[in-house]
Design a protein around this motif. Structure first.
Motif, PDB file in Angstrom:
ATOM      1  N   GLN A 159       0.844  -1.188   0.000  1.00  0.00           N
ATOM      2  CA  GLN A 159       0.000   0.000   0.000  1.00  0.00           C
ATOM      3  C   GLN A 159       0.884   1.243   0.000  1.00  0.00           C
ATOM      4  O   GLN A 159       1.881   1.309   0.725  1.00  0.00           O
ATOM      5  CB  GLN A 159      -0.896   0.023   1.240  1.00  0.00           C
ATOM      6  CG  GLN A 159      -1.776  -1.201   1.403  1.00  0.00           C
ATOM      7  CD  GLN A 159      -2.899  -1.247   0.403  1.00  0.00           C
ATOM      8  OE1 GLN A 159      -3.492  -0.216   0.067  1.00  0.00           O
ATOM      9  NE2 GLN A 159      -3.207  -2.429  -0.103  1.00  0.00           N
ATOM     10  N   THR A 161       2.150   4.772   0.967  1.00  0.00           N
ATOM     11  CA  THR A 161       2.080   5.577   2.187  1.00  0.00           C
ATOM     12  C   THR A 161       2.268   7.049   1.827  1.00  0.00           C
ATOM     13  O   THR A 161       2.537   7.395   0.672  1.00  0.00           O
ATOM     14  CB  THR A 161       3.165   5.150   3.181  1.00  0.00           C
ATOM     15  OG1 THR A 161       4.461   5.504   2.654  1.00  0.00           O
ATOM     16  CG2 THR A 161       3.113   3.648   3.432  1.00  0.00           C
ATOM     17  N   THR A 162       2.176   7.898   2.804  1.00  0.00           N
ATOM     18  CA  THR A 162       2.369   9.334   2.557  1.00  0.00           C
ATOM     19  C   THR A 162       3.839   9.736   2.722  1.00  0.00           C
ATOM     20  O   THR A 162       4.149  10.928   2.726  1.00  0.00           O
ATOM     21  CB  THR A 162       1.497  10.162   3.509  1.00  0.00           C
ATOM     22  OG1 THR A 162       1.834   9.824   4.861  1.00  0.00           O
ATOM     23  CG2 THR A 162       0.033   9.903   3.271  1.00  0.00           C
ATOM     24  N   THR A 214      -4.242  11.960   4.877  1.00  0.00           N
ATOM     25  CA  THR A 214      -4.356  10.663   5.549  1.00  0.00           C
ATOM     26  C   THR A 214      -4.019   9.482   4.643  1.00  0.00           C
ATOM     27  O   THR A 214      -3.825   8.368   5.133  1.00  0.00           O
ATOM     28  CB  THR A 214      -5.784  10.466   6.090  1.00  0.00           C
ATOM     29  OG1 THR A 214      -6.723  10.538   4.997  1.00  0.00           O
ATOM     30  CG2 THR A 214      -6.118  11.543   7.126  1.00  0.00           C
ATOM     31  N   SER A 215      -3.938   9.702   3.331  1.00  0.00           N
ATOM     32  CA  SER A 215      -3.594   8.609   2.413  1.00  0.00           C
ATOM     33  C   SER A 215      -2.987   9.182   1.150  1.00  0.00           C
ATOM     34  O   SER A 215      -3.205  10.353   0.808  1.00  0.00           O
ATOM     35  CB  SER A 215      -4.834   7.774   2.058  1.00  0.00           C
ATOM     36  OG  SER A 215      -5.709   8.504   1.214  1.00  0.00           O
ATOM     37  N   TRP A 216      -2.212   8.355   0.462  1.00  0.00           N
ATOM     38  CA  TRP A 216      -1.587   8.800  -0.782  1.00  0.00           C
ATOM     39  C   TRP A 216      -2.630   9.025  -1.875  1.00  0.00           C
ATOM     40  O   TRP A 216      -2.510   9.951  -2.677  1.00  0.00           O
ATOM     41  CB  TRP A 216      -0.550   7.778  -1.240  1.00  0.00           C
ATOM     42  CG  TRP A 216       0.204   8.258  -2.446  1.00  0.00           C
ATOM     43  CD1 TRP A 216      -0.013   7.938  -3.748  1.00  0.00           C
ATOM     44  CD2 TRP A 216       1.288   9.188  -2.447  1.00  0.00           C
ATOM     45  NE1 TRP A 216       0.868   8.606  -4.563  1.00  0.00           N
ATOM     46  CE2 TRP A 216       1.671   9.378  -3.791  1.00  0.00           C
ATOM     47  CE3 TRP A 216       1.965   9.874  -1.433  1.00  0.00           C
ATOM     48  CZ2 TRP A 216       2.725  10.222  -4.137  1.00  0.00           C
ATOM     49  CZ3 TRP A 216       3.004  10.716  -1.787  1.00  0.00           C
ATOM     50  CH2 TRP A 216       3.375  10.889  -3.123  1.00  0.00           C
ATOM     51  N   GLU A 217      -3.660   8.192  -1.906  1.00  0.00           N
ATOM     52  CA  GLU A 217      -4.705   8.348  -2.920  1.00  0.00           C
ATOM     53  C   GLU A 217      -5.402   9.692  -2.749  1.00  0.00           C
ATOM     54  O   GLU A 217      -5.696  10.391  -3.725  1.00  0.00           O
ATOM     55  CB  GLU A 217      -5.724   7.207  -2.816  1.00  0.00           C
ATOM     56  CG  GLU A 217      -5.209   5.840  -3.227  1.00  0.00           C
ATOM     57  CD  GLU A 217      -4.277   5.228  -2.199  1.00  0.00           C
ATOM     58  OE1 GLU A 217      -4.256   5.704  -1.023  1.00  0.00           O
ATOM     59  OE2 GLU A 217      -3.534   4.294  -2.548  1.00  0.00           O
ATOM     60  N   GLN A 218      -5.653  10.058  -1.503  1.00  0.00           N
ATOM     61  CA  GLN A 218      -6.287  11.349  -1.206  1.00  0.00           C
ATOM     62  C   GLN A 218      -5.391  12.500  -1.663  1.00  0.00           C
ATOM     63  O   GLN A 218      -5.838  13.441  -2.326  1.00  0.00           O
ATOM     64  CB  GLN A 218      -6.555  11.425   0.297  1.00  0.00           C
ATOM     65  CG  GLN A 218      -7.126  12.722   0.798  1.00  0.00           C
ATOM     66  CD  GLN A 218      -7.027  12.801   2.319  1.00  0.00           C
ATOM     67  OE1 GLN A 218      -5.926  12.806   2.867  1.00  0.00           O
ATOM     68  NE2 GLN A 218      -8.170  12.823   2.989  1.00  0.00           N
TER      69      GLN A 218
END
Length: 449
Positions: A159, A161-162, A214-218
């Motif tokens: 997954q 990460t940031t 809070t997330s890389w996708e965001q």
């Protein structure tokens, strides 16, 4: 140390594949014995016997060539019919193919002993024969599911990460890369916004445009939507929070799918869109997933494997072209056990990658091989298990039609008649295996750049 790790990876996968083959044959052996069929041999490998031991009526052993395995059951072929319709082994034939079938029936008849009359394979009901022949592939499917469960629930899936993994110094448009092959920055290329804002590998981004990340996708979605706007960005470095200003650059980038891969057009090219871009990549970490994620992952893998199998002649032709020319090797094409072993060794020897990630990859390889064996063995051609299943289904259809139209029972389907096709398939499979091994030696699949 790298050589030791390489060998460790190869041995792990080799043992995993050998165990998978052994369990595949157990999948045939157990239902055969439950249905009272006399099993004469359970063998791993082909050729000369290295070791064997008899237990009861079955000989268990290992042979010299580790290219598969087999379970030998009495009565695989029904007796032929003479001119008066009585069941017997034909003593004469009218051609080479008929003689092959007659010889196979004769060999099957010679296996029979007193008391075997009701223990032969061909006298079983249709569903029992199908259960026996599907036992092997189903065992591979179970192993694959277990390996994927260990991979996804135990190790976890990668997954984003940031935390920043890499920072580009400049922005090179995709169209420019495709036209010129440029990969390095050149004078005149615009500076990447992240590099200009002072971001470095290892920084953890915690804020963007006044919002908590809070997330890389965001974060990626926010960057895409703020092209040309100066926005604040906050990141933590060595325990200290740093705030800077960043202006995402409008540039053409591939549109990601739900799984993170680039969406593709009908011609296989990525779907492009002008979006905001800053030039950073995320670090990944393994995050254990819930049990509900196992079967979707298995399903995705089965779909990919099925696609390869359905296009196998074309894929093998592409491998042959790559092996004997300068054409590139398709990383998604078929590979041999040699290729799988090489990939396992390379992964195991990558000391810059955490041990957990390497172990997860090896487990995934074994799981993937088992899912491939499951799909491949379902091909409805002899000598594969799917060929025997197809023969049993055809027999059931013939008998059902005969009952419906009140015709005489046609009797068991004579699989011996398909031996010529079986021998052709064996030659083709051996040739395909030899080609894949050769290609994996002279032009192996490159998964790591």
């Amino acid at each position: 140390m790298s050589i030791v790790l390489f060998l460790a990876g190869v041995i792990f996968v080799a043992v995993g594949i050998a165990a998978s083959i052994a369990l595949h044959e157990v999948g045939h052996l157990v239902p055969a014995k439950l249905f009272k069929v006399r099993v004469t041999q359970y063998m791993i490998g082909f050729g000369p016997t290295i070791f064997s031991r008899r237990k009861g009526e079955t000989e268990y052993g290992v042979k010299a060539l580790p290219l598969g395995g087999y379970v030998s059951m009495v009565g695989m072929f029904p007796p032929g019919k003479n001119d008066d319709g009585e069941g017997s082994v034909r003593q004469s034939s009218t051609g080479m193919f008929q003689q092959l079938a007659a010889d196979a029936r004769q060999a099957a008849a010679e296996q029979l002993q007193p008391g075997d009359e009701d223990r032969v394979f061909y006298k079983l009901s249709i569903w029992k024969r199908i259960v026996i022949m599907l036992g092997g592939p189903v065992m591979n499917l179970i192993i694959g599911i277990v390996m994927f469960a260990v991979l996804i629930m135990g190790f976890g899936s990668a997954q984003a990460t940031t935390t920043v993994s890499d920072v580009s110094r400049c922005v090179i448009p995709v169209s420019q890369q495709e036209e010129t092959g440029q990969t390095d920055c050149a004078p005149g290329d615009p500076t990447a916004p992240a590099y200009e804002a002072g971001l470095q590998p290892g920084d953890r981004i915690v804020g963007f445009d006044g919002r908590e990340v809070t997330s890389w996708e965001q974060l990626s979605a926010w960057i895409r939507d703020t092209a040309g706007q100066e926005v604040p960005i906050s990141y933590i470095r060595d325990g200290e929070t740093i705030t800077a200003t960043i202006e995402p650059l409008l540039t053409e980038r591939p549109i990601p799918d739900v799984d993170g891969r680039a969406k593709l057009n009908e011609d296989g090219t990525p779907v492009m869109q002008e979006v905001g871009f800053v030039g950073v990549g995320p670090q990944s970490e393994l995050v254990p997933q819930p049990a509900s994620e196992v079967m979707p992952a298995v399903g995705d893998s089965l779909v990919r494997v099925t696609g390869v199998v359905l296009n196998l002649p074309q894929r093998v032709a592409q491998v042959a072209e790559a092996a004997f020319s300068d054409a590139p090797r398709d990383p998604n094409g078929p590979i041999s056990v040699v290729g799988v072993g090489r990939i396992a060794g390379e992964v195991s020897a990558m000391e810059e990658i955490p041990f957990e990630a390497r172990a997860a990859t090896l487990v995934g390889l074994v799981g993937g091989v088992n899912l491939a064996l499951f799909v491949f063995n379902l091909i409805p051609l002899l000598p594969l298990d799917g060929g025997h299943v197809a023969g049993a289904l055809w027999e059931g259809l013939r008998r059902t039609v005969a009952r419906v139209f009140r015709k005489p029972d046609p009797g068991p389907f004579d699989m011996a008649k398909l031996l010529p096709l079986t021998y052709v398939m064996v030659v083709l499979l051996m040739g395909m295996g030899a080609l894949l091994i050769y290609a994996d030696i002279v032009k192996p699949v490159n998964l790591f750049g």
